[in-house]
Design a protein around this motif. Structure first.
Motif, PDB file in Angstrom:
ATOM      1  N   MET A  33       0.828  -1.208   0.000  1.00 39.42           N
ATOM      2  CA  MET A  33       0.000   0.000   0.000  1.00 39.42           C
ATOM      3  C   MET A  33       0.861   1.257   0.000  1.00 39.42           C
ATOM      4  O   MET A  33       0.643   2.172  -0.799  1.00 39.42           O
ATOM      5  CB  MET A  33      -0.908   0.005   1.245  1.00 39.42           C
ATOM      6  N   SER A  37       1.421   4.018  -3.068  1.00 42.51           N
ATOM      7  CA  SER A  37       0.642   5.230  -2.784  1.00 42.51           C
ATOM      8  C   SER A  37       1.486   6.467  -2.530  1.00 42.51           C
ATOM      9  O   SER A  37       1.001   7.579  -2.711  1.00 42.51           O
ATOM     10  CB  SER A  37      -0.242   5.013  -1.547  1.00 42.51           C
ATOM     11  N   LYS A 167       2.347  14.327   3.660  1.00 41.07           N
ATOM     12  CA  LYS A 167       1.550  14.750   2.513  1.00 41.07           C
ATOM     13  C   LYS A 167       1.317  16.249   2.705  1.00 41.07           C
ATOM     14  O   LYS A 167       1.290  16.720   3.844  1.00 41.07           O
ATOM     15  CB  LYS A 167       0.222  14.005   2.533  1.00 41.07           C
ATOM     16  N   HIS A 183      -0.812  12.985  -8.280  1.00 39.32           N
ATOM     17  CA  HIS A 183      -0.761  11.866  -7.328  1.00 39.32           C
ATOM     18  C   HIS A 183      -1.745  10.769  -7.741  1.00 39.32           C
ATOM     19  O   HIS A 183      -1.407   9.574  -7.705  1.00 39.32           O
ATOM     20  CB  HIS A 183      -1.046  12.358  -5.900  1.00 39.32           C
ATOM     21  N   LYS A 187      -1.063   6.853  -8.717  1.00 37.73           N
ATOM     22  CA  LYS A 187      -1.760   5.681  -8.150  1.00 37.73           C
ATOM     23  C   LYS A 187      -2.346   4.805  -9.272  1.00 37.73           C
ATOM     24  O   LYS A 187      -2.254   3.580  -9.214  1.00 37.73           O
ATOM     25  CB  LYS A 187      -2.883   6.141  -7.219  1.00 37.73           C
ATOM     26  N   LYS A 200     -10.506   5.366  -0.990  1.00 30.60           N
ATOM     27  CA  LYS A 200      -9.434   5.632  -0.017  1.00 30.60           C
ATOM     28  C   LYS A 200      -9.424   7.112   0.335  1.00 30.60           C
ATOM     29  O   LYS A 200      -9.212   7.484   1.500  1.00 30.60           O
ATOM     30  CB  LYS A 200      -8.068   5.200  -0.568  1.00 30.60           C
ATOM     31  N   MET A 208      -6.724  12.252   8.107  1.00 30.95           N
ATOM     32  CA  MET A 208      -5.429  12.774   7.658  1.00 30.95           C
ATOM     33  C   MET A 208      -5.626  14.212   7.200  1.00 30.95           C
ATOM     34  O   MET A 208      -6.319  14.467   6.226  1.00 30.95           O
ATOM     35  CB  MET A 208      -4.896  11.931   6.501  1.00 30.95           C
TER      36      MET A 208
END
Ligand SMILES: Nc1ncnc2c1ncn2[C@@H]1O[C@H](C[S@+](CC[C@H]([NH3+])C(=O)[O-])CC(=O)[O-])[C@@H](O)[C@H]1O
Ligand SMILES: O=C(O)C(=O)Cc1ccccc1
Length: 244
Positions: A33, A37, A167, A183, A187, A200, A208
């Motif tokens: 992951m 990512s 991030k 980004h 992905k 996600k 986040m």
């Protein structure tokens, strides 16, 4: 790091997407992951190792805050040449800590490693020559971040280094959208579907909360760090070092 299973967590349509947590299901696929990512993740881990060789001093503590499966801890243990120091990894996810201890015990190393299950807000930082916050502070409530950075500054020895990766949000909306689009392209190129990307994103929305680079740099300066530089940025991810 051992081979990891493919991340399929968000591949099926969920009627209601739950907030993201670092549970046993995430632990199982975490290396896959994070590498699919986070652009530059492996470069950042390698650089953490390199920095530890330069900055970790004899008889000092090294902290890996939010250590997950111990990637940064293991890179540092491999690279540290200073004697009589120890690495203290901290994570508050029981599933992460259990697997991290397995990873640490699977390899031999000179420098002792302790993995503590704790909230990084409760951990004492003392006699530190290096502190790593590799994509962890973004999960800490915004109003606690200043307290955390101040505590790290106080616990660092003179000449000690903080490595902070996060991030980011760009303060300019047009630039922010451009970075997010790049980004998402990254992905997609790594095999994630539109559904996985969208679900996600929803799962991360409440947990986040990225800051701008300027906000991070102001916080570091206010804590007392006189030197800091961004050494890596790719899309909406960056890493900086700050020296006491
Ligand atoms: N308050 C908290 N206290 C302790 N741990 C926490 C807290 N909040 C979140 N975590 C932990 O911080 C980690 C964030 S992942 C770090 C990657 C790693 N650094 C790496 O270099 O591979 C980043 C990501 O997945 O984007 C998770 O393991 C959480 O359980
Ligand atoms: O996937 C994302 O969009 C990210 O921001 C990176 C990430 C990686 C692993 C867990 C949580 C977030």
């Amino acid at each position: 790091m051992p081979q990891s299973k493919t991340d399929l967590i968000f591949s099926n349509k969920q009627s209601q997407v739950k907030d993201f947590t670092f549970d046993a299901q995430v632990v199982e696929v975490f290396p896959d992951m994070i590498s699919r990512s986070v652009p530059g993740y492996n470069t950042i881990i390698d650089t953490i190792g390199r920095l530890s060789q330069h900055y970790v001093t004899e008889n000092s503590n090294v902290y890996d805050l939010g250590c997950s499966l111990g990637a940064a801890t293991l890179a540092m243990r491999k690279a540290i040449t200073a004697n009589e120091c120890q690495i203290i990894g901290v994570d508050n996810s029981p599933a992460m800590v259990e697997r991290c201890r397995m990873h640490v015990n699977a390899f031999k190393g000179q420098t002792p490693v302790i993995i503590n299950e704790a909230d990084i807000m409760d951990v004492e930082i003392e006699n530190a020559s290096m502190v790593v916050l590799n994509f962890t502070m973004q999960f800490i409530e915004a109003d606690k971040r200043t307290t955390l950075i101040n505590k790290i500054y106080q616990g660092l020895n003179p000449g000690g280094i903080l490595l902070l990766s996060e991030k980011l949000i760009h303060e300019d909306n047009v630039c922010n959208s451009l970075l997010i689009d790049l980004h998402h392209d990254f992905k997609r190129a790594n095999g994630y579907s539109e559904l996985e990307i969208a679900q996600k994103r929803t799962a991360l929305e409440n947990v986040m909360k990225p800051d701008s680079i300027q906000c991070h740099q102001n916080r570091l300066q206010q804590a007392g760090f006189t030197h800091n530089t961004v050494w890596f940025q790719c899309y909406n991810f960056f890493s900086l070092v700050a020296i006491k």
